[in-house]
Design a protein around this motif. Structure first.
Motif, PDB file in Angstrom:
ATOM      1  N   THR A 150      39.570  37.693  40.595  1.00  0.00           N
ATOM      2  CA  THR A 150      40.042  38.731  41.490  1.00  0.00           C
ATOM      3  C   THR A 150      40.922  38.094  42.546  1.00  0.00           C
ATOM      4  O   THR A 150      40.633  37.022  43.044  1.00  0.00           O
ATOM      5  N   LYS A 160      36.095  34.966  43.247  1.00  0.00           N
ATOM      6  CA  LYS A 160      37.100  34.911  42.187  1.00  0.00           C
ATOM      7  C   LYS A 160      36.487  34.570  40.835  1.00  0.00           C
ATOM      8  O   LYS A 160      37.018  34.933  39.800  1.00  0.00           O
ATOM      9  N   GLN A 175      46.519  42.030  36.679  1.00  0.00           N
ATOM     10  CA  GLN A 175      45.202  41.503  37.034  1.00  0.00           C
ATOM     11  C   GLN A 175      44.228  41.685  35.867  1.00  0.00           C
ATOM     12  O   GLN A 175      43.473  40.779  35.537  1.00  0.00           O
ATOM     13  N   GLN A 220      50.527  45.678  39.219  1.00  0.00           N
ATOM     14  CA  GLN A 220      49.651  44.589  39.663  1.00  0.00           C
ATOM     15  C   GLN A 220      48.268  44.724  39.044  1.00  0.00           C
ATOM     16  O   GLN A 220      47.674  43.729  38.631  1.00  0.00           O
ATOM     17  N   LYS A 221      47.756  45.927  38.989  1.00  0.00           N
ATOM     18  CA  LYS A 221      46.441  46.152  38.380  1.00  0.00           C
ATOM     19  C   LYS A 221      46.470  45.796  36.895  1.00  0.00           C
ATOM     20  O   LYS A 221      45.522  45.216  36.368  1.00  0.00           O
ATOM     21  N   GLN A 234      42.349  38.746  33.810  1.00  0.00           N
ATOM     22  CA  GLN A 234      40.884  38.766  33.685  1.00  0.00           C
ATOM     23  C   GLN A 234      40.469  38.686  32.218  1.00  0.00           C
ATOM     24  O   GLN A 234      39.567  37.930  31.863  1.00  0.00           O
ATOM     25  N   LEU A 272      46.990  40.765  45.259  1.00  0.00           N
ATOM     26  CA  LEU A 272      48.428  40.578  45.153  1.00  0.00           C
ATOM     27  C   LEU A 272      49.169  41.217  46.323  1.00  0.00           C
ATOM     28  O   LEU A 272      50.284  40.824  46.631  1.00  0.00           O
TER      29      LEU A 272
END
Length: 172
Positions: A81, A22, A103, A99-100, A107, A84
């Motif tokens: 990372t 992560k 994310q 979700q991407k 990030q 989900l």
């Protein structure tokens, strides 16, 4: 080493491994760091207080990760990372895209924070360590960690709001 202790150590090392992933370590680097950490743990087990063993594992692994970053000059390669899909029962293409995007936004926002702020947020909310465990890692008090976490959350929120629209306006 008795079998129960080995099982507990394996479980803790697995948690440390996922935290390293992560934080942005690739799979191979995370495995290498974990192997070195386990070796050091076994080597110095007599000098490690059992109450602080988990904190010791995290601190050594994270320090080794930072050393590897400095060595490889990839200091800006921090990535959060998470999967989900584990949180959802159904995965549609629309949800996957959303979700991407989320994310990516997380990030990008984390990458704008100081390394310690990012580390605090990941340890608290991703690795789910308690304030006391994080305090042990940083060799400080629970109150100090609570204050630093509040500041890190506030900065994360400010950066997140400033970038707006899921990262579309990021000019960094």
């Amino acid at each position: 080493m008795n079998e129960e202790f080995g099982i507990q150590l394996h479980e803790k090392l697995k948690e440390v491994y996922f935290t390293l992933l992560k934080m942005g370590a690739n799979k191979q680097d995370a495995e290498d760091i974990l192997q070195e950490t386990a070796y050091q743990f076994i080597k110095y087990i007599d000098g490690i207080d059992a109450n602080y063993a988990e904190a010791w594992l995290y601190r050594v692994a994270i320090n080794k990760f930072y050393d590897a970053l400095r060595k490889n000059k990839h200091a800006n390669n921090y990535v959060l990372t998470f999967n989900l899909q584990d949180l959802l029962d159904e995965q549609t293409p629309e949800l996957y895209v959303l979700q991407k995007e989320a994310q990516t936004t997380i990030q990008q926002t984390l990458s704008m924070l100081q390394p310690k702020e990012m580390e605090l947020l990941l340890l608290k909310y991703s690795a789910e360590l308690t304030l006391n465990e994080i305090a042990i890692l940083f060799q400080t008090t629970d109150k100090s960690i609570k204050t630093q976490l509040a500041r890190a959350r506030k900065k994360f929120s400010e950066v997140f709001e400033r970038t707006g629209n899921y990262g579309e306006n990021i000019n960094y």
